[in-house]
Design an enzyme around this catalytic site. Structure first.
Site, PDB file in Angstrom:
ATOM      1  CG  LEU A 137      46.251  24.249  29.844  1.00 37.57           C
ATOM      2  CD1 LEU A 137      45.228  23.449  30.648  1.00 37.57           C
ATOM      3  CD2 LEU A 137      45.693  24.607  28.480  1.00 37.57           C
ATOM      4  CG  ASP A 138      46.794  31.550  29.422  1.00 41.04           C
ATOM      5  OD1 ASP A 138      48.019  31.457  29.232  1.00 41.04           O
ATOM      6  OD2 ASP A 138      46.014  32.076  28.608  1.00 41.04           O
ATOM      7  NE  ARG A 139      46.936  33.541  37.927  1.00 42.35           N
ATOM      8  CZ  ARG A 139      45.829  34.081  38.473  1.00 42.35           C
ATOM      9  NH1 ARG A 139      45.139  33.387  39.359  1.00 42.35           N
ATOM     10  NH2 ARG A 139      45.442  35.289  38.135  1.00 42.35           N
ATOM     11  CB  THR A 170      42.992  28.191  30.781  1.00 45.56           C
ATOM     12  OG1 THR A 170      42.909  29.503  30.224  1.00 45.56           O
ATOM     13  CG2 THR A 170      42.318  27.210  29.834  1.00 45.56           C
ATOM     14  CG  HIS A 217      45.992  35.751  26.330  1.00 49.45           C
ATOM     15  ND1 HIS A 217      46.054  36.984  26.980  1.00 49.45           N
ATOM     16  CD2 HIS A 217      46.423  34.830  27.236  1.00 49.45           C
ATOM     17  CE1 HIS A 217      46.501  36.806  28.208  1.00 49.45           C
ATOM     18  NE2 HIS A 217      46.735  35.512  28.383  1.00 49.45           N
TER      19      HIS A 217
END
Length: 472
Positions: free
Chosen positions: A178-180, A182, A298
């Protein structure tokens, strides 16, 4: 034809031992005792600055370039003057030997850089355990925490925090990413076999994923499918945009709730994001459930921006200072890519009021609310320019991985709705997901979505075009 015997030949063994070139020496990190590197304060998890040595092998694109040129171009978080001074002081060396800024790098070189490392603080919210057994951890990752050590983050990462909490009882092995910024469900293998098994299932696309997002404006009801391809515009900045020559990307959206605007802010909701923007307050916001059918970087953020409903506090794709007043809704051309990259690259280091003169008021509002920025102060030990603490609204975005479910129904892991997805105080609205808005239950075939053997969805162009036109 007769066979003629051939007498065996005498082979003289080679007595000399081939010369092997030993690997170049590297530098080891000075001993900074860190039995417990964390301390909590003001709702943030912090790590005391410490010395750390990076050892990097020469990349192909570095060959024939000077040492200071490589650092100035490839590692731009510090100034060229800092790197030149570090080289002169012996903090940056080649193959364990002192170099000069003008030293030319060649194939096989190992560059060692010892620095006083300053990690940014992250949220102090704990990493909640959704499920645990002998093989697997399923966690609810808080926003602001990167998964792996990378960039400015090392101890402040999911892997290192879990390793510390479990007293090194196992080596955490993330199965998904997961993105930082998120939050949400993540799978952590306790050993290699478990990690590979879960990662294989996810890669095989036999797992359905549901995200929840809070977006600007009134998102349409019903099933909305976006199939616009996505292209990475800037790897360094992590910027992606809808482009015809991008990679296939498909997402299904269903609205959970819409909360109309409240001009005086009486809804009790903080006006989160890069600025207290009147255009956001006047449009209201929606809670949207999202099912990505592909896994582009993204993907949900870019598709929502294209559809005209970006995530309300997204520092990139919902930023007028970067994309202008329309926030690139419906755009698929690349005419302004260079300008967008330039504006985005300057964020956090300097203001760009001259590039956005058409909304100076928004820039002023952003400056008042922005937390993490250069303070003008420097570290007494290493002279590094220091950043202020991030503000609460900068610790994450309104995007949460709520549920992962096996297509065959063997397992499913989910979390509750995050606080920002609940109704505002005094306003009626859903406090939990409803069956009618479940994107995982959508009949893809009825929407014109055909799934091939690789479980890649093919959405009819007319269906996606109609949805995009209605939203934009």
């Amino acid at each position: 034809m007769s066979l003629v015997p051939v007498p065996p030949r005498t082979v003289t063994p080679i007595k000399t031992t081939p010369k092997l070139t030993p690997p170049p020496p590297v530098i080891t990190t000075p001993c900074d005792p860190l039995p417990d590197p964390y301390y909590i304060g003001d709702g943030l998890r912090r790590v005391k600055p410490y010395h750390f040595t990076y050892n990097t092998h020469c990349k192909e694109r570095w060959r024939g370039r000077t040492l200071v040129d490589i650092f100035a171009e490839e590692f731009r978080d510090r100034s060229q003057e800092y790197y030149a001074d570090s080289i002169s002081r012996g903090l940056i060396v080649i193959n364990g030997k002192v170099a000069t800024p003008a030293t030319v790098i060649k194939n096989g070189d190992v560059i060692s850089h010892t620095l006083h490392r300053h990690e940014p603080p992250i949220t102090a919210s704990p990493i909640a355990i959704v499920h645990e057994d002998a093989d697997l951890l399923v966690i609810n990752k808080p926003a602001s925490i990167p998964v792996h050590p990378a960039g400015r983050y090392n101890h402040n990462s999911v892997v290192e925090i879990l390793r510390s909490q479990y007293a090194n009882a196992f080596n955490p092995s993330p199965c998904n990413r997961l993105d930082r910024l998120t939050s949400g469900v993540m799978f952590i293998g306790k050993h290699r076999a478990a990690s590979e098994r879960v990662a294989t299932e996810i890669r095989a696309r036999t797992v359905r994923k549901e995200y929840v997002a809070r977006v600007v404006g009134e998102f349409p009801e019903g099933e909305i499918v976006c199939e616009k391809p996505i292209l990475q515009i800037s790897p360094k900045l992590g910027l992606n945009r809808v482009r015809a020559n991008g990679k296939t990307a498909r997402t299904v959206f269903k609205r959970l709730a819409y909360y109309p605007p409240c001009e005086d802010g009486a809804d009790g909701q903080p006006r989160d994001g890069p600025a207290d923007l009147p255009w956001r307050a006047l449009r209201g916001y929606s809670i949207v459930r999202c099912m990505p059918l592909t896994g582009r970087t993204h993907q949900i953020r870019v598709h929502l921006q294209f559809l005209g409903h970006p995530i309300a506090n997204d520092p990139i794709y919902c930023n007028q200072r970067v994309f202008g007043p329309a926030l690139a809704a419906g755009e698929s051309g690349g005419e302004d890519d260079e300008d967008v990259i330039t504006r985005l690259g300057r964020m956090g280091k300097e203001e760009v009021a001259e590039a956005v003169a058409y909304h100076d008021e928004i820039v002023d509002g952003y400056q008042k609310r922005r937390g993490e920025k250069m303070t003008g102060e420097k570290c007494d030990v290493c002279g590094t320019e220091l950043y202020s603490d991030p503000a609460p609204h900068e610790l994450g975005i309104y995007l949460h991985a709520r549920k992962y479910a096996d297509e065959a129904g063997r397992w499913a892991y989910e979390t509750e709705l995050p606080a920002w997805a609940l109704p505002p105080p005094g306003v009626a609205g859903p406090t939990e997901p409803t069956p009618e808005t479940d994107p995982l239950a959508v009949d893809l075939a009825a929407l014109g979505v055909e799934v091939d053997g690789d479980t890649e969805a093919t959405v009819k162009e007319s269906k996606a075009a109609t949805a995009a036109a209605a939203i934009v």
